[in-house]
Write a protein that holds these residues in place. Structure first.
Motif, PDB file in Angstrom:
ATOM      1  N   SER A  77      12.163   1.197  -1.941  1.00 52.48           N
ATOM      2  CA  SER A  77      11.786   0.051  -1.096  1.00 52.48           C
ATOM      3  C   SER A  77      12.214   0.295   0.340  1.00 52.48           C
ATOM      4  O   SER A  77      11.476   0.003   1.288  1.00 52.48           O
ATOM      5  CB  SER A  77      12.375  -1.241  -1.650  1.00 52.48           C
ATOM      6  OG  SER A  77      13.751  -1.104  -1.830  1.00 52.48           O
ATOM      7  N   GLU A  80       9.941   2.833   1.809  1.00 50.39           N
ATOM      8  CA  GLU A  80       8.657   2.217   2.178  1.00 50.39           C
ATOM      9  C   GLU A  80       8.765   1.587   3.562  1.00 50.39           C
ATOM     10  O   GLU A  80       7.875   1.765   4.400  1.00 50.39           O
ATOM     11  CB  GLU A  80       8.280   1.169   1.127  1.00 50.39           C
ATOM     12  CG  GLU A  80       6.953   0.442   1.438  1.00 50.39           C
ATOM     13  CD  GLU A  80       6.725  -0.788   0.564  1.00 50.39           C
ATOM     14  OE1 GLU A  80       7.257  -0.846  -0.570  1.00 50.39           O
ATOM     15  OE2 GLU A  80       5.997  -1.697   1.020  1.00 50.39           O
ATOM     16  N   ARG A  84       6.601   2.632   6.752  1.00 51.34           N
ATOM     17  CA  ARG A  84       5.685   1.655   7.370  1.00 51.34           C
ATOM     18  C   ARG A  84       5.914   1.645   8.889  1.00 51.34           C
ATOM     19  O   ARG A  84       4.967   1.575   9.672  1.00 51.34           O
ATOM     20  CB  ARG A  84       5.933   0.257   6.799  1.00 51.34           C
ATOM     21  CG  ARG A  84       5.297   0.034   5.453  1.00 51.34           C
ATOM     22  CD  ARG A  84       5.345  -1.465   5.067  1.00 51.34           C
ATOM     23  NE  ARG A  84       4.969  -1.630   3.662  1.00 51.34           N
ATOM     24  CZ  ARG A  84       3.698  -1.621   3.239  1.00 51.34           C
ATOM     25  NH1 ARG A  84       2.695  -1.439   4.068  1.00 51.34           N
ATOM     26  NH2 ARG A  84       3.464  -1.798   1.951  1.00 51.34           N
ATOM     27  N   LEU A 100       3.512   7.611   3.137  1.00 49.80           N
ATOM     28  CA  LEU A 100       3.605   6.195   2.760  1.00 49.80           C
ATOM     29  C   LEU A 100       2.834   5.953   1.463  1.00 49.80           C
ATOM     30  O   LEU A 100       3.308   5.273   0.549  1.00 49.80           O
ATOM     31  CB  LEU A 100       3.074   5.308   3.889  1.00 49.80           C
ATOM     32  CG  LEU A 100       3.014   3.808   3.566  1.00 49.80           C
ATOM     33  CD1 LEU A 100       4.409   3.251   3.215  1.00 49.80           C
ATOM     34  CD2 LEU A 100       2.416   3.022   4.728  1.00 49.80           C
ATOM     35  N   VAL A 103       4.825   7.113  -1.509  1.00 51.27           N
ATOM     36  CA  VAL A 103       5.934   6.215  -1.909  1.00 51.27           C
ATOM     37  C   VAL A 103       5.374   4.945  -2.540  1.00 51.27           C
ATOM     38  O   VAL A 103       5.893   4.456  -3.562  1.00 51.27           O
ATOM     39  CB  VAL A 103       6.829   5.899  -0.683  1.00 51.27           C
ATOM     40  CG1 VAL A 103       7.789   4.761  -1.000  1.00 51.27           C
ATOM     41  CG2 VAL A 103       7.590   7.155  -0.257  1.00 51.27           C
ATOM     42  N   LEU A 104       4.328   4.425  -1.956  1.00 49.06           N
ATOM     43  CA  LEU A 104       3.716   3.223  -2.551  1.00 49.06           C
ATOM     44  C   LEU A 104       3.270   3.511  -3.991  1.00 49.06           C
ATOM     45  O   LEU A 104       3.410   2.677  -4.883  1.00 49.06           O
ATOM     46  CB  LEU A 104       2.523   2.759  -1.715  1.00 49.06           C
ATOM     47  CG  LEU A 104       2.866   2.104  -0.369  1.00 49.06           C
ATOM     48  CD1 LEU A 104       1.613   1.932   0.489  1.00 49.06           C
ATOM     49  CD2 LEU A 104       3.530   0.748  -0.589  1.00 49.06           C
ATOM     50  N   GLU A 107       6.012   3.376  -6.284  1.00 44.84           N
ATOM     51  CA  GLU A 107       6.437   1.982  -6.540  1.00 44.84           C
ATOM     52  C   GLU A 107       5.397   1.227  -7.374  1.00 44.84           C
ATOM     53  O   GLU A 107       5.514   0.023  -7.567  1.00 44.84           O
ATOM     54  CB  GLU A 107       6.602   1.260  -5.206  1.00 44.84           C
ATOM     55  CG  GLU A 107       7.804   1.723  -4.382  1.00 44.84           C
ATOM     56  CD  GLU A 107       7.886   0.947  -3.092  1.00 44.84           C
ATOM     57  OE1 GLU A 107       8.796   0.111  -2.958  1.00 44.84           O
ATOM     58  OE2 GLU A 107       7.001   1.139  -2.222  1.00 44.84           O
ATOM     59  N   LYS A 109       2.510   0.493  -6.500  1.00 42.52           N
ATOM     60  CA  LYS A 109       1.622  -0.351  -5.684  1.00 42.52           C
ATOM     61  C   LYS A 109       0.346   0.472  -5.440  1.00 42.52           C
ATOM     62  O   LYS A 109       0.075   0.930  -4.329  1.00 42.52           O
ATOM     63  CB  LYS A 109       2.303  -0.707  -4.372  1.00 42.52           C
ATOM     64  CG  LYS A 109       3.527  -1.606  -4.558  1.00 42.52           C
ATOM     65  CD  LYS A 109       4.234  -1.870  -3.237  1.00 42.52           C
ATOM     66  CE  LYS A 109       5.481  -2.701  -3.472  1.00 42.52           C
ATOM     67  NZ  LYS A 109       6.276  -2.887  -2.247  1.00 42.52           N
ATOM     68  N   SER A 113      -1.498   1.934  -2.155  1.00 39.90           N
ATOM     69  CA  SER A 113      -1.336   3.394  -2.056  1.00 39.90           C
ATOM     70  C   SER A 113      -2.700   4.047  -1.868  1.00 39.90           C
ATOM     71  O   SER A 113      -2.879   4.929  -1.018  1.00 39.90           O
ATOM     72  CB  SER A 113      -0.662   3.902  -3.331  1.00 39.90           C
ATOM     73  OG  SER A 113      -0.684   5.314  -3.374  1.00 39.90           O
ATOM     74  N   THR A 116      -4.082   3.469   1.561  1.00 34.40           N
ATOM     75  CA  THR A 116      -3.351   4.288   2.538  1.00 34.40           C
ATOM     76  C   THR A 116      -3.860   5.731   2.505  1.00 34.40           C
ATOM     77  O   THR A 116      -4.100   6.344   3.564  1.00 34.40           O
ATOM     78  CB  THR A 116      -1.844   4.230   2.238  1.00 34.40           C
ATOM     79  OG1 THR A 116      -1.445   2.859   2.131  1.00 34.40           O
ATOM     80  CG2 THR A 116      -1.035   4.910   3.326  1.00 34.40           C
TER      81      THR A 116
END
Lengths: 555, 582
Positions: A77, A80, A84, A100, A103-104, A107, A109, A113, A116
Motif C-alpha cells: 500500500s 502504491e 502514484r 504502478l 504493484v496494483l 494488490e 486491484k 492495474s 495503468t
C-alpha cells in the motif's frame, strides 16, 4: 522504444511474487508468479534510458525508487502511494506506469492495474513486458478477447515467445477454441508440464476434441508432478468434469493416502462414483466418511441422491433432512428434498417441504417457484397462482415465474388472466419457446369450447416455437395432432414421426401415430404404435403409484 | 284403485279405438289435476320442465354413507328407473338407495323407494309392500327387464359386494330370486347393468359393469390442503365385465369367460345396448372411468369384438382414457345410425361420436358445442330425448362433482352443478336451453342417476334424477305437446317381450326418424320402454309408414297410424314378416 523493464523492478518482481489474480486457489497465484518471472527473464534487461532534467522528473524518480523499495519489502500500500506520486509527477513515463500497474496487480486491484498498463502501452506500444502483464491481467479478468489480441501481438513480434504462447494456449481453451488451444500448448510442452493448470487446460482441450487417450496421457503427468496430490486432485476434477470417470477415480485413489484433506477427497471420490452411476460405491464412500467423523451438508445431500437412485426413498429423505439440519441456510438442500419427494410421488410431504422452504427463504423467488410447482402437482391451483405471483414479484425477470404463473392461472380456471400473462411473457421472453408452446396449449383448449380463432393462433405460435427451437418434440406432436384433426394426414405423419424420433418416450405421440397409420391403412404400423403407447402408459402409471401412498390428488 | 284385470283391458288395441273419447276426457281430467298452486302460474307455464317433486309426494332421500373415511362408493350412487311395475299403464318410479359405511351410519333404516304412479300427478311409495325396499348390500343402480317374458318388468339391482334380481310376481309384489337365478355377481362392486338379447333366442340376457376392486377394510387416504377427500378413481384397480346368459327357466349362466368379458378389465360404469352397426345383432357401448371405453360388436354365437380403438371412441384424440360415467345412444344427425354420448369429468368434456358404417367414428364433441357446455361439469346420467317432439333427439345431462373441496382449488368448477338441457338442431349441433328449461336447470345438485319416461302419458318425455344424500328431482315436461307425436309400446313374441333391440323407422314426407329400444343407457338407470317419436311440423292426418325391425329379425310395416297416441304393437308371426337378421 524497445522492451523496457527496470532492473530494479525485475528484481522486485522476482522477489515479491508478481501479479495477483482473482482465482480462488493458491496454485494459480504461484503459477502466475512464476509466469511473471519467466516473462521477466525472457526480456532483455536494460535501463530505461530515461533521465529527467526537470525537478519533477527527479522527484518522480525518487518516489518511484521509494515505491520499488517498499514493494520489495512487502509494503504494497505504501509502495502504491509512492508510485502514484511518481506517475503524478511524470505522467508520460511508461516505466513508472508499468511499475504502478505491477504493484496494483499484486494488490489484486486488477481493473486499475489493467488500465495503468494500457496507459503505459499507449506511451510505449513496443513494450512487450507491459503487454505481457496486461495480457495476464486481462486473462484473470476473463476478458479473453482482449487478452488474446495482446498475446497475438506478442507472438507476431516473436514467434518463439514461449510464455506468451503458453498464455495464449490457455486463453484459447478458456474461449472454447480447443483446437487452437491444443495446437498452441503442444508447442510449449516444457512450460505446460511445469504447471498443473496448464496441464489441465491441455487435457480439457483434448477431451473436447474427442481425443480421450491424449487427454488421459496429459493428466498422467500430474502423478509425477512436483505439485503433488493437489495437482493430481485437479486432474481428477478435470476428468470428472469431462465424464472420464474411470480416469478421475484412478487419480483420486492414487492420492487417497497422501492428499491432506480426507473429507474433500472422499467427497470428490463419492461424486465421481455417483456420476459413473456406481451408486452403491458412492453411498459406501460417503458412509465411510460419516462414520469417520466427517459430516457436512453436501455429504448428506449426495448421500440422499445415492439413496434416491437406489430406490430407497425413506433413507433418501432422511439424508436430506440431515443435510438441512447441518446447513439450514442452504436453500438447495430443501429444493433437492422436495424434488425427490415429488419424484417418489410423496406429494403432501413435498408440499410441506416446499412450504418450509418458502418460510425459511421468504425473499427467494426459487422457493416460491418450488412451492408453486408442487401446488400445481397436487391440484391446488389457486394456491399455485398465489405462489407463482409471489415468485414473479420477487423476480419478474425469471421466465420460470411467468410461465408457472400462466400455467397455474389456466389450471385454476382463470383463463383470461392466463391469456394476459402469456401475452405479456411472450413479448418479454420472445426467444423462449416454452411460452409459445404453453400459450398454444391453452389456446387449443379454448378452441375446443368454441373459440374459432384460437386454433389458428395456436398453430401460429407452435410454428414460431419451432423456428426458435426445432428440436421440441411436444411442438411437433401438437402440430401433428392439429394436422390430423384437420384431415392433413401426410403433414400429420411428418410432424408425428419427427416428434417420436426426438423423444420416443412420450406415449401420446405413439397414440397419435397409431391414428394416422390407421387412416393410411397401415394396420401393422398402427398396432405397433398402440403397443408402444400402452407399454409407455403402463410404465408411467407404475412409476406414479406403486402403492398409492398419501397424496393421490383428486380431480 | 283400478284392478289389474281392467288395466290389461285398457292396454289392448281394440280398447283404444272404442274408448278414445273416454281417454280424451281422462287426459283432460289429468291435466286439470295438474293445475295445482305453483304449477300453473305464469313462470312455470313458460318453462320447459317443472320440478314437481314435492307436489308428486316424493320425499325419499338417498343415503350415501358419507364418512370421514371418504370411501369412493359414498359418492357414486344412486340409480333410478321408470317402469310400469303393476301393469296399470302408468309409469312408476324405482329409486335405489346406497347404504351405510363403517363410519357412515344412518339413524333410520335405509330403504329403496318404489313410487307407484297414482295417475293424478301423485305418487305413493309402496316399496315395502312390494318387497323391494331393502337390500342386503350397498345399492347402486337398476336395470328393468322382463327376463321371463311374462309381461311384468323385473328388477336387477346392482351394488357392492353383490347384486340382486327381483322377479315381478304380477300382483304388485316382487320376489328376490338372486341365488336361484345365479346372478349374485358376488364380491364385486357392480355399477351399471343392461338387459339385452345377445344370442337372439328371445330371452333377455344381462351384462353387468363392474367398477373397481374395493373393500371397506382398506380405506385410501387422500387430502387437499389438509382436508380429507375422495381419492381419484385411478387409485383403484378396475374389474372385468360380467355376462349372464338367460337359460329360459329362471336361471342364468355366467358366460363371462366364454364371451371373453372376463378379460375386459377396467373401471366400467355406464352401458347401453344397441345395434351399433345395423347388422341386427345388439352391441354394447360401455363407458369406463379412466379406462378406455369399449364398443363390443356382437359377432353372434356369444362372441364379441371390441372395436372401440378402431372406432376411436376408446380414448380422446390425445390418447387420454377419459372418466366415462354415463352413456347413451340415438340417431342425433338424422342419418339413421346410432350416435353415442359418454359423460366425463370437468375439463375432459362429455364426448359425442357420430356412428358410421366404417371406422373411425367422427368425434363431434367440439363441433356439437358439447365441449363448450360441459367443460366445467362432471357429467353422470344422460339420455337422448326429443323433449319438444320436433323430431330431433335432444340431450339431457345431470352433473355434480365428487369432491366437496374442489372449490378450494378451482374458481370455475363447483361441487354442486346444474343439469344441462341441450336442444338439437337436427344435425347434431346443440343449443343450451338453460334460460327456458326451468328452475331445475338453473339450480345446482349432486346429481347422479337419470331416467326418462312419460309418467303422465301425455306424449312427451319427463325426467327423474337422483341426488347424493338428498331427495330426487321429478321434472314434468310442459312443451312436448307443442308438436304432434306418435308413441309405440312394442311386445315381442319371438323376440324378447320388451323388444329390446328393436329398431323403429318412421317415414314422413321429408324425413325418416329412426329410434331404437335400447337396453341400459344413462347411468345406473332404466327408462320407459315405450318409444315416443316427435313428428315436428309434419303431422299429417296419419303417419304414413312405420317399419319395425324386431330383434328376431322380423321386419314389420305399419301404415296409417294416428298421431298423438300410443300404439301397442305385437310382433307378428313369421308369415307376416318381410325381413331377417343379417
Amino acid at each position: 522504444m524497445g522492451d523496457a523493464a527496470l532492473p530494479r523492478s525485475c528484481t522486485i518482481r522476482i522477489g515479491v511474487g508478481g501479479l495477483s489474480i482473482f482465482f480462488a486457489n493458491d496454485r494459480v497465484i504461484i503459477f502466475l508468479v512464476r509466469l511473471c518471472t519467466l516473462l521477466l527473464f525472457s526480456t532483455t534487461l536494460h535501463g530505461s534510458g530515461q533521465s529527467t532534467t526537470s525537478d519533477r522528473n527527479t522527484q518522480a524518480e525518487v518516489h518511484a525508487n521509494n515505491g520499488l523499495d517498499l514493494a520489495q519489502s512487502g509494503n504494497l500500500s505504501a509502495a502504491e502511494l509512492e508510485l502514484r506520486k511518481a506517475v503524478e509527477l511524470a505522467p508520460t513515463n511508461p516505466a513508472f506506469l508499468s511499475d504502478l500497474g505491477t504493484v496494483l496487480g499484486m494488490e489484486k486491484k486488477l481493473e486499475e492495474s489493467t488500465n495503468t498498463f494500457q496507459r503505459a502501452l499507449k506511451l510505449d506500444s513496443n513494450n512487450s513486458t507491459v503487454r505481457r502483464y496486461l495480457a495476464a491481467n486481462l486473462w484473470q479478468l476473463h476478458q479473453y478477447v482482449e487478452a488474446k489480441k495482446n498475446l497475438e501481438i506478442l507472438v507476431r513480434q516473436d514467434s518463439a515467445d514461449k510464455p506468451a504462447l503458453l498464455l495464449l494456449g490457455m486463453v484459447s481453451e478458456n474461449m472454447k477454441d480447443y483446437a487452437s488451444a491444443a495446437r498452441i500448448l503442444a508447442t510449449v510442452p516444457a512450460l505446460v508440464r511445469e504447471q498443473p493448470e496448464s496441464i489441465a487446460a491441455l487435457a480439457r482441450s483434448y477431451y473436447h476434441l474427442g481425443n480421450r487417450e491424449k487427454a488421459r496421457a496429459t493428466l498422467e503427468q500430474l502423478q509425477t508432478h512436483p505439485a503433488g496430490p493437489k495437482g493430481v486432485f485437479l486432474g481428477a476434477e478435470i476428468a470428472d468434469g469431462m465424464q472420464d470417470y474411470a480416469t478421475a477415480e484412478k487419480l483420486l485413489i492414487s492420492i487417497k493416502t497422501t492428499f491432506p484433506d480426507r473429507s474433500t477427497l472422499g467427497y470428490s471420490l463419492a461424486s465421481v462414483e455417483y456420476h459413473a452411476r456406481q451408486f452403491d460405491d458412492s453411498r459406501q464412500t460417503l458412509l465411510d466418511l460419516i462414520s469417520s467423523g466427517y459430516q457436512s451438508s453436501k455429504i448428506y445431500r449426495l448421500l440422499g441422491w445415492c439413496y434416491q437412485e437406489q430406490h430407497q426413498p425413506a433413507q433418501a429423505a432422511q439424508a436430506f433432512e440431515q443435510a438441512i439440519a447441518l446447513e439450514p441456510t442452504q436453500e438447495s438442500n430443501y429444493a433437492d428434498l422436495s424434488k425427490i419427494l415429488i419424484a417418489n410421488r410423496s406429494l403432501p410431504a413435498a408440499l410441506a417441504v416446499a412450504k418450509r422452504t418458502a418460510q425459511a427463504f421468504p425473499h427467494s423467488a426459487g422457493a416460491f417457484l418450488l412451492q408453486g410447482l408442487v401446488e400445481l402437482k397436487v391440484g391446488q391451483f389457486t394456491d399455485a397462482v398465489e405462489s407463482y405471483t409471489h415468485a414473479f414479484q420477487l423476480d419478474s425477470a425469471n421466465p420460470d415465474a411467468s410461465l408457472g404463473l400462466a400455467e397455474a392461472q389456466f389450471a385454476a380456471g382463470m383463463s383470461k388472466d392466463a391469456t394476459q400473462t402469456f401475452e405479456a411473457s411472450t413479448k418479454q421472453f420472445p426467444r423462449d419457446a416454452r411460452f409459445k408452446l404453453q400459450y398454444a396449449l391453452i389456446l387449443l383448449k379454448a378452441a375446443e369450447t368454441g373459440n374459432a380463432t384460437a386454433e389458428a393462433h395456436a398453430e401460429e405460435l407452435l410454428k414460431s416455437a419451432l423456428i426458435i427451437n426445432h428440436s421440441l418434440p411436444e411442438v411437433h406432436y401438437h402440430l401433428g395432432n392439429l394436422a390430423l384433426k384437420n384431415g392433413r394426414t401426410t403433414e400429420a405423419l411428418t410432424y408425428l414421426e419427427t416428434a417420436a424420433k426426438l423423444d420416443p418416450r412420450i406415449p401420446e405421440t405413439h397414440f397419435a401415430l397409431a391414428r394416422v397409420y390407421r387412416r393410411l391403412g397401415r394396420k401393422e404400423a398402427a398396432s405397433r404404435e398402440m403397443e408402444i403407447y400402452q407399454n409407455l402408459q403402463k410404465v408411467e402409471s407404475e412409476a406414479k403409484s406403486p402403492n398409492m401412498p398419501d397424496g393421490v390428488s383428486p380431480n | 284403485m283400478v284392478s289389474l284385470q281392467t288395466d290389461r283391458l285398457m292396454k289392448s288395441k281394440w280398447f283404444y279405438r272404442s274408448c278414445q273419447p273416454l281417454l280424451l276426457l281422462t287426459a283432460v281430467m289429468i291435466s286439470l289435476t295438474f293445475s295445482m298452486p305453483g304449477s300453473t302460474d305464469s313462470s312455470t307455464k313458460n318453462e320447459i320442465f317443472t320440478d314437481i317433486t314435492p307436489q308428486a309426494g316424493i320425499n325419499w332421500q338417498h343415503f350415501g354413507g358419507e364418512s370421514a373415511d371418504r370411501f369412493l362408493i359414498e359418492t357414486m350412487g344412486g340409480g333410478a328407473a321408470f317402469l310400469d311395475f303393476d301393469g296399470d299403464g302408468l309409469q312408476d318410479i324405482f329409486l335405489v338407495n346406497g347404504g351405510e359405511t363403517p363410519h357412515g351410519k344412518s339413524t333410520t333404516a335405509i330403504r329403496n323407494a318404489l313410487y307407484r304412479n297414482l295417475g293424478n300427478g301423485k305418487f305413493e311409495n309402496v316399496a315395502a309392500e312390494a318387497g323391494v325396499d331393502r337390500l342386503p348390500f350397498y345399492g347402486m343402480g337398476v336395470a328393468v327387464g322382463d327376463y321371463d317374458n311374462d309381461g311384468f318388468p323385473d328388477l336387477f339391482i346392482t351394488g357392492f359386494p353383490a347384486s340382486a334380481l327381483y322377479h315381478n310376481n304380477g300382483n304388485g309384489t316382487f320376489t328376490e330370486v338372486t341365488e336361484r337365478a345365479g346372478v349374485k355377481n358376488g364380491g364385486k362392486w357392480a355399477a351399471g347393468a343392461a338387459w339385452f338379447d345377445y344370442d337372439g333366442d328371445g330371452l333377455l340376457d344381462l351384462v353387468v359393469t363392474n367398477y373397481v376392486q374395493f373393500s371397506f377394510d382398506t380405506p385410501k387416504r387422500c387430502e387437499v390442503n389438509g382436508t380429507r377427500t375422495y381419492c381419484e378413481q385411478k387409485a383403484y384397480q378396475g374389474m372385468p365385465l360380467t355376462l349372464y346368459h338367460n337359460n329360459g327357466n329362471g336361471t342364468f349362466t355366467d358366460v363371462s369367460a366364454q364371451s371373453g368379458f372376463d378379460k375386459l378389465s377396467g373401471r366400467a360404469l355406464g352401458v347401453v345396448a344397441i345395434d351399433a352397426n345395423d347388422d341386427g345383432w345388439t352391441d354394447l357401448l360401455i363407458a369406463r372411468d379412466a379406462s378406455p371405453n369399449l364398443l363390443l360388436i356382437n359377432r353372434g354365437k356369444g362372441k364379441f369384438e371390441d372395436v372401440a380403438l378402431e372406432a376411436e371412441v376408446a380414448y380422446d384424440p390425445g390418447g387420454l382414457a377419459k372418466a366415462g360415467m354415463g352413456v347413451d345412444a340415438a340417431d342425433v344427425n338424422g342419418d339413421g345410425l346410432p350416435d353415442f354420448i359418454v359423460t366425463n369429468f370437468n375439463d375432459q368434456y362429455d364426448s359425442l361420436f357420430f356412428g358410421s358404417h366404417s371406422v373411425p367414428f367422427e368425434d363431434r364433441t367440439v363441433n356439437s358445442r358439447l365441449a363448450e357446455y360441459s367443460k366445467s361439469y362432471v357429467g353422470w346420467g344422460t339420455h337422448f330425448m326429443d323433449y319438444d317432439n320436433d323430431g330431433n333427439q335432444d340431450l339431457v345431462i345431470v352433473n355434480g362433482h365428487i369432491n366437496q373441496v374442489i372449490e378450494m382449488t378451482r374458481s370455475d368448477v363447483k361441487y354442486k352443478e346444474p343439469p344441462l338441457l341441450l336442444r338439437n338442431n337436427g344435425k347434431g349441433v346443440f343449443q343450451n336451453m338453460r334460460e327456458q328449461a326451468g328452475v331445475a336447470f338453473n339450480s345446482n345438485y349432486s346429481a347422479r342417476g337419470l331416467a326418462v319416461g312419460d309418467f303422465d302419458n301425455d306424449g312427451d318425455l319427463d325426467v327423474v334424477f337422483t341426488c347424493l344424500n338428498a331427495t330426487p328431482v321429478l321434472l314434468r315436461n310442459n312443451v312436448g305437446q307443442d308438436h304432434p307425436w306418435i308413441g309405440f309400446e312394442l311386445q315381442g313374441t319371438k323376440s324378447n317381450r320388451d323388444a329390446i333391440g328393436a329398431k323403429i323407422t318412421v317415414s314422413l314426407a321429408n324425413r325418416k326418424l329412426v329410434r331404437w329400444i335400447t337396453g341400459g343407457g344413462s347411468y345406473l338407470a332404466s327408462h320407459d320402454k315405450r318409444v315416443i317419436v316427435g313428428l315436428g311440423g309434419d303431422s299429417g292426418a296419419t303417419v304414413a309408414i312405420v317399419e319395425i325391425r324386431w330383434p328376431s329379425g322380423t321386419v314389420q310395416r305399419l301404415s296409417n297410424l294416428r298421431p298423438n297416441q300410443y300404439h301397442d304393437v305385437v310382433e307378428p308371426a313369421a308369415a307376416n314378416a318381410t325381413g331377417r337378421r343379417k
